[in-house]
Scaffold this active site. Structure first.
Site, PDB file in Angstrom:
ATOM      1  N   LYS A 116      42.086  21.743  47.327  1.00  0.00           N
ATOM      2  CA  LYS A 116      41.344  21.281  48.504  1.00  0.00           C
ATOM      3  C   LYS A 116      42.218  21.337  49.757  1.00  0.00           C
ATOM      4  CE  LYS A 116      39.467  17.030  48.254  1.00  0.00           C
ATOM      5  NZ  LYS A 116      39.840  16.136  49.382  1.00  0.00           N
ATOM      6  N   ASP A 133      46.809  11.014  45.219  1.00  0.00           N
ATOM      7  CA  ASP A 133      45.398  11.046  44.823  1.00  0.00           C
ATOM      8  C   ASP A 133      45.206  10.844  43.321  1.00  0.00           C
ATOM      9  OD1 ASP A 133      44.532  11.465  47.420  1.00  0.00           O
ATOM     10  OD2 ASP A 133      44.672  13.653  47.243  1.00  0.00           O
ATOM     11  N   GLN A 151      48.518  14.273  56.164  1.00  0.00           N
ATOM     12  CA  GLN A 151      47.433  14.498  57.126  1.00  0.00           C
ATOM     13  C   GLN A 151      47.932  14.248  58.544  1.00  0.00           C
ATOM     14  OE1 GLN A 151      44.024  12.193  55.971  1.00  0.00           O
ATOM     15  NE2 GLN A 151      43.685  13.379  54.119  1.00  0.00           N
TER      16      GLN A 151
HETATM   17  C1  S3P Z   1      45.940  15.444  52.010  1.00  0.00           C
HETATM   18  C2  S3P Z   1      46.843  14.436  52.138  1.00  0.00           C
HETATM   19  C3  S3P Z   1      46.701  13.133  51.475  1.00  0.00           C
HETATM   20  C4  S3P Z   1      45.672  13.150  50.360  1.00  0.00           C
HETATM   21  C5  S3P Z   1      44.432  13.902  50.737  1.00  0.00           C
HETATM   22  C6  S3P Z   1      44.769  15.332  51.131  1.00  0.00           C
HETATM   23  C7  S3P Z   1      46.163  16.696  52.754  1.00  0.00           C
HETATM   24  O1  S3P Z   1      46.318  12.168  52.440  1.00  0.00           O
HETATM   25  O2  S3P Z   1      45.330  11.851  49.967  1.00  0.00           O
HETATM   26  O3  S3P Z   1      43.519  13.925  49.676  1.00  0.00           O
HETATM   27  O4  S3P Z   1      45.497  17.713  52.442  1.00  0.00           O
HETATM   28  O5  S3P Z   1      47.002  16.710  53.662  1.00  0.00           O
HETATM   29  P1  S3P Z   1      47.438  11.417  53.325  1.00  0.00           P
HETATM   30  O6  S3P Z   1      48.224  12.468  53.956  1.00  0.00           O
HETATM   31  O7  S3P Z   1      46.715  10.617  54.360  1.00  0.00           O
HETATM   32  O8  S3P Z   1      48.193  10.570  52.349  1.00  0.00           O
END
Ligand code: S3P
Length: 445
Positions: free
Chosen positions: A25, A324, A173
């Site tokens: 994803k 996750d 993120q």
């Molecule tokens: C993700 C980062 C994670 C994860 C999310 C996907 C990403 O979140 O939980 O499902 O693709 O950068 P956080 O960066 O907020 O921990």
């Protein structure tokens, strides 16, 4: 997302077979976003066609890129070039996806356009100040609801300024939102992270021709820097299977007696594999075969066999690499012999649901003894015997809570029901059919 879809999972025989779970994803979102600001046609093999990613594809079209699927499942993105995103004539609906919302807010922040972001009831509860604060420092403006929640409007700028920003939370993120804003900002933008989080944005940006450097600082933190305003060249991308999705059949196979599964082409980026390290420590039988590199990301085939698991302590510094996977690890821990302690889970409270509470509540309903610590730890007491089950578990619009409890239901004495499996389609379309094809027994209620 429309009507709730309750599902019930019962214990059956062994799980057997070879499978490929859907594409990663995180990598799928990033391939659409970077393809949209590259010059030329980016060809994506194995894109996750879950609802979260389809929301990103729709948003990139509203921002002026072309993103289409061929009959053979290959996606083609015709980019507008960096700086070329156009003002969307519609609200950007990011559905259930925090990644889509936060990363895209970073990308549009450095374009001279105004965009309005919204999401579903789960996403509109999640904190956005973690990205709007640094992006405001770079020169974007935000108008939104109190507490920095969606819906909100981003007033972007083509005069953004580079920053050096130390992440207050370990979040890929947030790191990625700043890097994506820095991408169209003249100069060098730096994000400092005390704990390494997933680096798919950095790896893919290099793949598209940008300069991204990583340097270890005196205090052990990592400084990630992007040089702004490169020419991004369209690329071919092979998306590995998502290790976060592979986690569900893998744990199911560990729990069901007689099981043996081979999971093909699973992404093995070391910043994503904390669950597998933990399952090995618990005594799980997982072999990593055919290790190789696929367009800049390491992958392997995983051979997983049933066997007894024992409780372990999972250190807090492992959290970013398995953020996750705690719900499904908790399901495994409930069936293990002994106590499992998971430390440093504060971030679980701001995922698609408050996962710490949802996991603790659901396990308690299934007859498992658990404690949530004031330090946001989770302790699960396994007895080595199947937990009772026989309960309906609330999922709060959270795909991973739903799948984790369906996996638990494969190992409990009585079936486990989840109140809504509809959100599984956000990340793992075809989950029920795939699991049942391997020997599971999941049915609509
Ligand atoms: C993700 C980062 C994670 C994860 C999310 C996907 C990403 O979140 O939980 O499902 O693709 O950068 P956080 O960066 O907020 O921990």
């Amino acid at each position: 997302m429309s009507l709730a879809k309750p599902l019930r999972s019962s214990s059956t025989g062994a799980l057997k077979g070879t499978l490929r779970v859907p594409g990663d994803k995180s990598i799928s979102h990033r391939s659409l976003m970077l393809g949209a600001v590259a010059v030329g046609e980016t060809v994506i093999h194995g894109l996750l066609e879950g609802e979260d990613v389809l929301h990103t594809a729709a948003a990139m079209r509203l921002l002026g890129a072309e993103a289409e699927r061929d009959a053979d499942g290959v996606w083609r993105v015709r980019g507008v070039g960096l700086g070329g995103l156009r003002e969307p004539a519609q609200v950007l609906d990011m559905g259930n996806s925090g990644t889509a919302a936060r990363l895209l807010m970073g990308l549009v922040a450095a374009h001279p356009i105004t965009s309005v972001f919204t999401g579903d009831a789960s996403l509109n509860k999640r904190p956005m100040a973690r990205v709007t604060t640094p992006l405001e420092q770079m020169g974007a403006r935000f108008v939104g609801r109190g507490g920095g929640r969606l819906p909100l409007a981003v007033v972007g700028s083509d005069q953004t300024i580079p920053v050096t920003y130390r992440l207050p939370v370990a979040s890929a993120q947030v790191k990625s939102a700043i890097i994506l804003c820095g991408l169209n900002t003249a100069g060098i933008t730096t994000v400092i992270e005390a704990e390494p989080t997933r680096d798919h944005t950095e790896l893919m940006l290099r793949h598209f021709g940008a300069t991204v450097t990583t340097e270890r600082m005196a205090d052990g933190a990592l400084a990630v820097s992007v040089t702004g305003q490169p020419e991004l060249t369209a690329r071919e991308i092979f998306v590995p299977s998502d290790p976060s999705s592979a986690a569900f059949p893998a744990v199911a196979a560990l729990l069901r007696p007689g099981s043996e599964l081979v999971l093909r082409d699973v992404g093995m980026n070391p910043r994503r594999t904390g669950l597998y390290d933990t399952l090995l420590e618990m005594g799980g039988s997982i072999a990593f075969e055919n290790r190789r590199d696929q367009a800049g990301e390491p992958v392997a085939d995983l051979r997983v066999k049933h066997g007894p698991l024992k409780g372990v302590v999972v250190p807090a510094d492992r959290a970013p690499s398995m953020i996750d996977e705690y719900p499904v690890l908790a399901a495994a821990a409930a069936c293990a012999e002994g106590t499992t302690v998971m430390l440093g889970l504060k971030e679980l409270r701001v995922k698609e649901s408050d996962r710490l509470s949802m996991v603790a509540e659901g396990l308690t309903r299934c007859g498992v003894k658990v404690e949530v610590g004031a330090d946001d730890s989770l302790t699960v007491h396994g007895t080595g015997r199947p937990p009772q089950g026989g309960a309906t578990v609330a999922t709060a619009m959270d795909h991973r809570i739903a799948m984790s409890f369906l996996v638990l239901g494969m190992a409990t004495s009585e079936p486990v029901q989840v109140d809504d499996g509809a959100f599984i389609d956000t990340s793992f379309p075809g989950f029920v059919g795939l699991m049942n094809g391997l020997g599971a027994s999941i049915a609509e209620v």
